[in-house]
Scaffold this motif. Structure first.
Motif, mmCIF file in Angstrom:
data_model
loop_
_atom_site.group_PDB
_atom_site.id
_atom_site.type_symbol
_atom_site.label_atom_id
_atom_site.label_comp_id
_atom_site.label_asym_id
_atom_site.label_seq_id
_atom_site.Cartn_x
_atom_site.Cartn_y
_atom_site.Cartn_z
ATOM 1 N N LYS A 469 0.825 -1.205 0.000
ATOM 2 C CA LYS A 469 0.000 0.000 0.000
ATOM 3 C C LYS A 469 0.865 1.263 0.000
ATOM 4 O O LYS A 469 0.499 2.268 -0.618
ATOM 5 C CB LYS A 469 -0.947 -0.012 1.197
ATOM 6 N N ARG A 470 2.000 1.213 0.666
ATOM 7 C CA ARG A 470 2.916 2.351 0.599
ATOM 8 C C ARG A 470 3.413 2.548 -0.835
ATOM 9 O O ARG A 470 3.508 3.682 -1.320
ATOM 10 C CB ARG A 470 4.095 2.131 1.553
ATOM 11 N N LEU A 471 3.738 1.453 -1.488
ATOM 12 C CA LEU A 471 4.178 1.534 -2.881
ATOM 13 C C LEU A 471 3.067 2.091 -3.764
ATOM 14 O O LEU A 471 3.313 2.940 -4.637
ATOM 15 C CB LEU A 471 4.603 0.146 -3.375
ATOM 16 N N LEU A 472 1.824 1.647 -3.532
ATOM 17 C CA LEU A 472 0.706 2.129 -4.336
ATOM 18 C C LEU A 472 0.513 3.629 -4.170
ATOM 19 O O LEU A 472 0.268 4.345 -5.149
ATOM 20 C CB LEU A 472 -0.582 1.398 -3.958
ATOM 21 N N LEU A 473 0.601 4.116 -2.946
ATOM 22 C CA LEU A 473 0.415 5.554 -2.749
ATOM 23 C C LEU A 473 1.489 6.343 -3.484
ATOM 24 O O LEU A 473 1.205 7.369 -4.099
ATOM 25 C CB LEU A 473 0.417 5.908 -1.263
ATOM 26 N N ARG A 474 2.727 5.859 -3.426
ATOM 27 C CA ARG A 474 3.782 6.534 -4.179
ATOM 28 C C ARG A 474 3.461 6.578 -5.662
ATOM 29 O O ARG A 474 3.574 7.628 -6.315
ATOM 30 C CB ARG A 474 5.125 5.822 -3.967
ATOM 31 N N GLN A 475 3.018 5.442 -6.196
ATOM 32 C CA GLN A 475 2.704 5.378 -7.619
ATOM 33 C C GLN A 475 1.530 6.289 -7.983
ATOM 34 O O GLN A 475 1.528 6.927 -9.045
ATOM 35 C CB GLN A 475 2.396 3.936 -8.031
ATOM 36 N N LEU A 476 0.536 6.363 -7.109
ATOM 37 C CA LEU A 476 -0.611 7.221 -7.400
ATOM 38 C C LEU A 476 -0.244 8.692 -7.290
ATOM 39 O O LEU A 476 -0.745 9.526 -8.065
ATOM 40 C CB LEU A 476 -1.774 6.887 -6.451
ATOM 41 N N LEU A 477 0.637 9.024 -6.349
ATOM 42 C CA LEU A 477 1.115 10.404 -6.253
ATOM 43 C C LEU A 477 1.825 10.802 -7.539
ATOM 44 O O LEU A 477 1.591 11.881 -8.097
ATOM 45 C CB LEU A 477 2.049 10.548 -5.049
ATOM 46 N N PHE A 478 2.685 9.922 -8.041
ATOM 47 C CA PHE A 478 3.365 10.195 -9.304
ATOM 48 C C PHE A 478 2.368 10.265 -10.457
ATOM 49 O O PHE A 478 2.508 11.094 -11.363
ATOM 50 C CB PHE A 478 4.409 9.114 -9.586
ATOM 51 N N ALA A 479 1.357 9.388 -10.410
ATOM 52 C CA ALA A 479 0.362 9.368 -11.499
ATOM 53 C C ALA A 479 -0.393 10.688 -11.581
ATOM 54 O O ALA A 479 -0.704 11.168 -12.679
ATOM 55 C CB ALA A 479 -0.619 8.216 -11.294
ATOM 56 N N HIS A 480 -0.711 11.286 -10.431
ATOM 57 C CA HIS A 480 -1.379 12.584 -10.450
ATOM 58 C C HIS A 480 -0.552 13.606 -11.222
ATOM 59 O O HIS A 480 -1.063 14.313 -12.101
ATOM 60 C CB HIS A 480 -1.596 13.094 -9.021
ATOM 61 N N PHE A 481 0.722 13.683 -10.896
ATOM 62 C CA PHE A 481 1.566 14.710 -11.512
ATOM 63 C C PHE A 481 1.855 14.407 -12.975
ATOM 64 O O PHE A 481 1.962 15.331 -13.797
ATOM 65 C CB PHE A 481 2.854 14.867 -10.709
ATOM 66 N N LEU A 482 1.948 13.135 -13.315
ATOM 67 C CA LEU A 482 2.109 12.794 -14.734
ATOM 68 C C LEU A 482 0.868 13.188 -15.520
ATOM 69 O O LEU A 482 0.956 13.549 -16.701
ATOM 70 C CB LEU A 482 2.392 11.299 -14.883
ATOM 71 N N GLN A 483 -0.277 13.114 -14.882
ATOM 72 C CA GLN A 483 -1.504 13.547 -15.542
ATOM 73 C C GLN A 483 -1.541 15.062 -15.677
ATOM 74 O O GLN A 483 -1.990 15.601 -16.689
ATOM 75 C CB GLN A 483 -2.707 13.062 -14.726
ATOM 76 N N PHE A 484 -1.047 15.772 -14.667
ATOM 77 C CA PHE A 484 -1.073 17.234 -14.694
ATOM 78 C C PHE A 484 -0.003 17.828 -15.613
ATOM 79 O O PHE A 484 -0.248 18.782 -16.341
ATOM 80 C CB PHE A 484 -0.850 17.793 -13.274
ATOM 81 N N PHE A 485 1.208 17.255 -15.561
ATOM 82 C CA PHE A 485 2.359 17.840 -16.267
ATOM 83 C C PHE A 485 3.101 16.767 -17.071
ATOM 84 O O PHE A 485 4.287 16.512 -16.827
ATOM 85 C CB PHE A 485 3.316 18.494 -15.261
ATOM 86 N N PRO A 486 2.444 16.106 -18.013
ATOM 87 C CA PRO A 486 3.078 14.968 -18.704
ATOM 88 C C PRO A 486 4.333 15.353 -19.477
ATOM 89 O O PRO A 486 5.344 14.657 -19.406
ATOM 90 C CB PRO A 486 1.967 14.460 -19.626
ATOM 91 N N GLU A 487 4.270 16.445 -20.210
ATOM 92 C CA GLU A 487 5.410 16.814 -21.045
ATOM 93 C C GLU A 487 6.584 17.256 -20.173
ATOM 94 O O GLU A 487 7.738 16.902 -20.439
ATOM 95 C CB GLU A 487 5.015 17.919 -22.022
ATOM 96 N N ARG A 488 6.316 18.021 -19.140
ATOM 97 C CA ARG A 488 7.385 18.532 -18.283
ATOM 98 C C ARG A 488 8.128 17.388 -17.595
ATOM 99 O O ARG A 488 9.366 17.331 -17.593
ATOM 100 C CB ARG A 488 6.781 19.487 -17.249
ATOM 101 N N LEU A 489 7.376 16.448 -17.002
ATOM 102 C CA LEU A 489 8.010 15.354 -16.277
ATOM 103 C C LEU A 489 8.654 14.367 -17.217
ATOM 104 O O LEU A 489 9.707 13.799 -16.897
ATOM 105 C CB LEU A 489 6.981 14.680 -15.383
ATOM 106 N N ALA A 490 8.048 14.117 -18.377
ATOM 107 C CA ALA A 490 8.628 13.191 -19.338
ATOM 108 C C ALA A 490 9.971 13.709 -19.848
ATOM 109 O O ALA A 490 10.927 12.955 -20.027
ATOM 110 C CB ALA A 490 7.661 12.955 -20.489
ATOM 111 N N MET A 491 10.062 15.014 -20.100
ATOM 112 C CA MET A 491 11.314 15.595 -20.570
ATOM 113 C C MET A 491 12.394 15.490 -19.507
ATOM 114 O O MET A 491 13.538 15.154 -19.794
ATOM 115 C CB MET A 491 11.100 17.063 -20.957
ATOM 116 N N GLN A 492 12.050 15.735 -18.240
ATOM 117 C CA GLN A 492 13.024 15.617 -17.162
ATOM 118 C C GLN A 492 13.517 14.191 -17.015
ATOM 119 O O GLN A 492 14.700 13.942 -16.793
ATOM 120 C CB GLN A 492 12.409 16.107 -15.849
ATOM 121 N N GLU A 493 12.585 13.235 -17.155
ATOM 122 C CA GLU A 493 12.973 11.841 -17.058
ATOM 123 C C GLU A 493 13.910 11.440 -18.206
ATOM 124 O O GLU A 493 14.880 10.706 -18.028
ATOM 125 C CB GLU A 493 11.715 10.952 -17.058
ATOM 126 N N LEU A 494 13.614 11.977 -19.398
ATOM 127 C CA LEU A 494 14.447 11.666 -20.549
ATOM 128 C C LEU A 494 15.861 12.230 -20.361
ATOM 129 O O LEU A 494 16.860 11.561 -20.634
ATOM 130 C CB LEU A 494 13.814 12.257 -21.825
#
Length: 498
Positions: A469-494
């Motif tokens: 459940k701790r892992l799931l919350l982390r993943q969902l927190l990241f999922a929120h921001f990927l939904q809000f700022f997909p291009e910004r976070l994808a570029m940083q990851e790249l």
């Protein structure tokens, strides 16, 4: 007395209003086509149609699981079981015939539920599409036939319904034998029944609080006698069915003043009646404008029959740590209006309602009458996520919602909610405070997750270990921001990867 139509027959009964409609159908009326399965609303074997007369004088039919439908909620309505759709002479309806032709029935136990759900789909005023047809049976489970045959039957039925006219559809459905001819007379019958129930000398119940087609109300709209408040029944009839049969209940599901969604007011707020259902939220044009992904979010909440029944306030007051609607509205900083029989109404932030596991900051006699929240504005982001063992028709292992204000990549304000990671539905206040004023980047998210992990206290149970459940919350927190700022976070990851 409760008064309604069951198939083609007028019913008057003094059976307890808090008992299950399923038991009345099977044991009092001896209609055994409606099956007893899970008694939790999951399997759909007990599905019936509930028809309610609208303001235009037409009947709107919805599928509901009768095991969780309080008998009192049938008052003034048309209840339809599989016996009520059968044509004279034993001829199969087009829905039944499609299932037979595609081999969609084996043991037959679940078949009745599929038939009733698809018949309800046929009676819908919405266009019949493959998507809406499959959505109609999302509350039905088959354990032995396999779904491909049922999907083929659904597709064949959708093809037939392409010919259904936009107007006078009921006459066409009766001619095509989707439903018997008596359906055409039901709007007139229900109108006459409701007029009768409005007469001053008619029918009061000692259990349901129903008088003259409405409800016996004392000060502030409360019944004079102490009664268990009962809305859609999707929780109480699972946990306390026998107790509900013996308890005087106050039915609120049909109270007009507790239903509906207001337009955005001059303060920018939206108000929901406490008895507004999850399906009414999903179908609201205004709510869909405010939350364009709302159908996707609410598709994750239970099933169509349960969404037709379950109320927003019921989800709140159930106080489940994983209540989907509770988590949704926590991130919106919603407020609830509480009214008691003697006190004036008071408004409480939703996140202050929960004091401990199943412990509420309300007096026992107080009732939620309304829910309000500020409508999202341009530059604000909202997202809801849920993880469960099954994608649909399941309770969450962990669910979460996030609301953000951001400008030029800097977070101005934030609210994060999380379910399944503590004894109550949580607002992650420290995590939100940490995010404010920070740049949206991977480092910020990783640091915010560290704060969130300190705010939560999950336990291991049937829905997953505490570590999971701790892992799931982390993943969902990241999922929120990927939904809000997909291009910004994808570029940083790249860039980080290179």
């Amino acid at each position: 007395m409760l008064h309604f139509y069951l198939n083609d027959h007028r019913i008057s009964t003094a059976e307890p209003a808090g008992s299950a409609l399923l038991d009345f159908i099977r044991y009092q009326q001896h209609l055994k086509g409606t099956k007893i399965g899970c008694r939790e609303g999951d399997c759909g074997a007990c599905t019936v149609l509930v028809g309610e007369l609208d303001a235009n004088g037409t009947i709107r039919y919805q599928s509901m699981t009768s095991c969780l439908t309080p008998l009192g909620n049938a008052h003034g309505k048309h209840i339809v079981t599989v016996e009520g759709i059968n044509a004279a002479g034993g001829q199969l309806t087009p829905v039944q015939q499609a299932i037979v032709q595609e081999g969609g029935s084996q043991c037959g136990f679940c078949t009745v539920g599929f038939v009733m759900s698809l018949t309800g789909h046929s009676l819908s005023s919405k266009p019949a599409t493959p998507e809406t047809a499959l959505a109609a049976i999302d509350g039905n489970i088959c354990r032995c036939t396999g779904y491909k045959s049922l999907e083929r039957a659904t597709a064949a039925l959708t093809g037939q319904l392409q010919e259904r006219p936009a107007t006078e559809a009921l006459s066409w459905l009766a001619e095509q034998q989707f439903v018997p001819a008596y359906f055409k007379a039901m709007p007139t019958r229900l109108a006459a029944l409701q007029a009768e129930l409005q007469e001053p000398t008619t029918h009061a119940t000692g259990v349901g609080g129903i008088t003259n087609g409405s409800f016996v109300n004392g000060p502030n709209g409360f019944a004079a006698a102490a009664r268990q408040v009962l809305g859609g029944g999707t929780d109480l009839l699972v946990q306390r069915l026998e107790q509900m049969r013996e308890t005087p209940v106050r039915l609120v599901y049909d109270l007009a003043e507790l239903r509906g969604i207001s337009p955005v007011d001059e303060r920018g707020r939206v108000t929901l009646g406490a008895a507004t259902t999850a399906e009414q939220l999903r179908a609201s044009e205004m709510m869909n404008q405010l939350f364009p992904r709302l159908p996707e979010y609410l598709k994750l909440v239970s099933s169509t029959p349960i969404r037709n029944m379950g109320t927003v306030a019921g989800n709140f007051i159930n106080a489940s740590p994983i209540g989907d609607l509770t988590i949704f509205f926590l991130a919106l900083d919603a407020e609830v209006t509480l009214v008691g029989p003697t006190q004036d109404a008071r408004v409480l932030p939703l996140h202050e309602l929960y004091q401990g596991y199943k412990q509420l900051a309300k007096f026992p006699e107080e009732q939620v009458t309304a829910i309000s929240f500020r409508a999202p504005r341009p530059g604000e982001f909202f997202h809801f996520e849920k993880v469960s063992k099954r994608t649909h028709l399941d309770i969450a292992s962990v669910n979460s919602a996030a609301w953000l204000q951001a400008k030029d990549g800097i977070i101005q304000a934030a609210r994060i909610s999380a379910g399944g990671v503590g004894p109550i539905p949580l607002r992650l206040h420290r995590t939100a405070a940490f995010l404010e004023g920070r740049e949206v980047n991977i480092e910020t998210l990783q640091a915010a997750n560290q704060v969130a992990q300190q705010e939560i206290h999950p336990i291991s149970d049937a829905r997953g270990s505490a570590e999971y459940k701790r892992l799931l919350l982390r993943q969902l927190l990241f999922a929120h921001f990927l939904q809000f700022f997909p291009e910004r976070l994808a570029m940083q990851e790249l860039l980080a990867a290179n």
